[in-house]
Motif scaffolding. Structure first.
Motif, PDB file in Angstrom:
ATOM      1  N   SER A  22       0.826  -1.208   0.000  1.00  0.00           N
ATOM      2  CA  SER A  22       0.000   0.000   0.000  1.00  0.00           C
ATOM      3  C   SER A  22       0.862   1.261   0.000  1.00  0.00           C
ATOM      4  O   SER A  22       0.535   2.243  -0.695  1.00  0.00           O
ATOM      5  N   PHE A  23       1.957   1.245   0.737  1.00  0.00           N
ATOM      6  CA  PHE A  23       2.835   2.414   0.741  1.00  0.00           C
ATOM      7  C   PHE A  23       3.542   2.569  -0.599  1.00  0.00           C
ATOM      8  O   PHE A  23       3.671   3.679  -1.124  1.00  0.00           O
ATOM      9  N   ARG A  24       3.965   1.457  -1.167  1.00  0.00           N
ATOM     10  CA  ARG A  24       4.618   1.503  -2.485  1.00  0.00           C
ATOM     11  C   ARG A  24       3.659   2.049  -3.539  1.00  0.00           C
ATOM     12  O   ARG A  24       4.049   2.862  -4.396  1.00  0.00           O
ATOM     13  N   ALA A  25       2.391   1.667  -3.459  1.00  0.00           N
ATOM     14  CA  ALA A  25       1.392   2.161  -4.423  1.00  0.00           C
ATOM     15  C   ALA A  25       1.177   3.663  -4.263  1.00  0.00           C
ATOM     16  O   ALA A  25       1.023   4.395  -5.260  1.00  0.00           O
ATOM     17  N   LEU A  26       1.171   4.157  -3.024  1.00  0.00           N
ATOM     18  CA  LEU A  26       1.041   5.592  -2.790  1.00  0.00           C
ATOM     19  C   LEU A  26       2.203   6.358  -3.396  1.00  0.00           C
ATOM     20  O   LEU A  26       2.014   7.387  -4.050  1.00  0.00           O
ATOM     21  N   ALA A  27       3.411   5.862  -3.178  1.00  0.00           N
ATOM     22  CA  ALA A  27       4.597   6.524  -3.721  1.00  0.00           C
ATOM     23  C   ALA A  27       4.552   6.570  -5.243  1.00  0.00           C
ATOM     24  O   ALA A  27       4.863   7.591  -5.866  1.00  0.00           O
ATOM     25  N   GLU A  28       4.152   5.462  -5.868  1.00  0.00           N
ATOM     26  CA  GLU A  28       4.080   5.413  -7.323  1.00  0.00           C
ATOM     27  C   GLU A  28       3.018   6.368  -7.859  1.00  0.00           C
ATOM     28  O   GLU A  28       3.205   7.020  -8.899  1.00  0.00           O
ATOM     29  N   LYS A  29       1.904   6.457  -7.158  1.00  0.00           N
ATOM     30  CA  LYS A  29       0.830   7.361  -7.580  1.00  0.00           C
ATOM     31  C   LYS A  29       1.280   8.797  -7.529  1.00  0.00           C
ATOM     32  O   LYS A  29       0.982   9.610  -8.431  1.00  0.00           O
ATOM     33  N   ILE A  30       2.018   9.160  -6.484  1.00  0.00           N
ATOM     34  CA  ILE A  30       2.505  10.535  -6.344  1.00  0.00           C
ATOM     35  C   ILE A  30       3.575  10.824  -7.393  1.00  0.00           C
ATOM     36  O   ILE A  30       3.601  11.917  -7.990  1.00  0.00           O
ATOM     37  N   LYS A  31       4.441   9.859  -7.651  1.00  0.00           N
ATOM     38  CA  LYS A  31       5.475  10.058  -8.679  1.00  0.00           C
ATOM     39  C   LYS A  31       4.860  10.224 -10.072  1.00  0.00           C
ATOM     40  O   LYS A  31       5.376  10.974 -10.904  1.00  0.00           O
ATOM     41  N   SER A  32       3.753   9.542 -10.325  1.00  0.00           N
ATOM     42  CA  SER A  32       3.135   9.591 -11.656  1.00  0.00           C
ATOM     43  C   SER A  32       2.534  10.953 -11.973  1.00  0.00           C
ATOM     44  O   SER A  32       2.211  11.247 -13.130  1.00  0.00           O
TER      45      SER A  32
END
Length: 317
Positions: free
Chosen positions: A305-315
């Motif tokens: 879940s944290f990895r998905a948040l980071a990827e969403k913000i980077k995108s």
């Protein structure tokens, strides 16, 4: 901030009111005070970092630094007062607030004088979960979202409550003390020998896993939700439901030192996402200290879940 010369002056600083202060401005008084050769500087991490950078210019014989653990100060005293008035409505009207803190029972504790017996302060407590969702917009300084010095790493001695068991009130709860060097050892010894400090029989300890609690708190954080493109909730939980949630979290969540680890990890992860959002991955990796990046990497590697948040913000960039 004041330059305290007497015990009474020192005691005026009692009470936690988490708002940013120009702590170094008081050092201007030293220019006209040739009688001061020893100084105890008290401050949070950002103030201590700035003080350490200029302390060699003060021409003092001895310098001691007493720090506190710190996270999420208000940008001004006015913002702190607004937080209290918005969160507690009319419950604090006409009261003199002596301090407030976010405690280990997942509640904000506000200590105040009720006008009857000032030697026995009164308390109001509100679950974190019942706070209005948008208070973070004005109640947390933007600089605090890019801070990774929760532990006040440059102080000789650091005092905080996060790693200690919770008692019934802020006045009687134990504190944890971190002693970092020989000077800090001398400070501690002096406090004990002068009966200003009582040490418990045991070293700080803890129980319960903290990682999943930290990750879940980040995922539900209003600031993080806004970074990830969601909407910031304007209302918190109803008071009764918030009390139930706080009770469950206190009973099932990490305790003692592990509660401190939970709080540390949560703020590091949230602030990493903020820096990632504002400065991008390259900027984040350059400005965040290695010890914080190590914690971030652990969650990126193990928490989906944290990895998905980071990827969403980077995108978004």
């Amino acid at each position: 901030p004041i330059l305290a010369r007497t015990v009474d002056d020192v005691l005026k600083g009692r009470g936690v009111k988490p708002a940013l202060a120009p702590s170094l401005a008081v050092l201007d008084e030293l220019k006209d005070s040739t009688d001061i050769k020893k100084l105890l500087f008290c401050g949070v991490g950002c103030a201590v970092q700035a003080f350490r950078a200029i302390q060699h210019e003060l021409q003092l014989d001895e310098v001691y630094v007493l720090g506190t653990n710190c996270a999420d100060n208000s940008p001004t005293p006015e913002a702190a007062k607004k937080f209290l008035s918005r969160s507690f409505k009319d419950k604090l009207d006409g009261k003199r607030v002596r301090g407030y803190e976010f405690m280990q029972d997942f509640k904000v504790h506000v200590k105040y004088d009720d006008g009857t017996d000032q030697s026995q302060p009164s308390y109001e407590r509100l679950p974190y979960f019942s706070l209005q969702g948008d208070v973070a917009e004005f109640a947390i300084a933007k600089s605090c979202l890019a801070c990774f010095d929760y532990t006040n790493a440059l102080a000789d001695v650091v005092v905080g409550y996060m790693g200690a068991p919770l008692d019934s009130s802020m006045d009687t709860s134990s504190q944890t003390i971190t002693v970092r060097n020989k000077k800090g050892e001398r400070m501690l010894k002096c406090a004990v020998e002068s009966d200003r400090l009582q040490l418990g029989p045991d070293a700080a300890s803890g129980s319960g896993s903290h990682e999943k609690f930290a990750s879940t708190t980040v995922s539900s954080d209003n600031i993080v939700q806004k970074m990830a493109g969601g909407e910031m909730k304007s209302e918190g939980m109803p008071r009764l439901l918030g009390e139930v949630m706080a009770g469950i979290m206190t009973a099932a969540g990490p305790k003692g030192v592990n509660f401190a680890r939970y709080s540390l990890d949560y703020h590091i992860l949230r602030n990493y996402l903020h820096v990632l959002d504002v400065w991008g991955e390259h900027g984040a990796n350059n400005m965040i200290p290695a010890y914080s990046l190590e914690i971030v990497k652990k969650y990126l590697d193990t928490d989906e879940s944290f990895r998905a948040l980071a990827e969403k913000i980077k995108s978004k960039r």
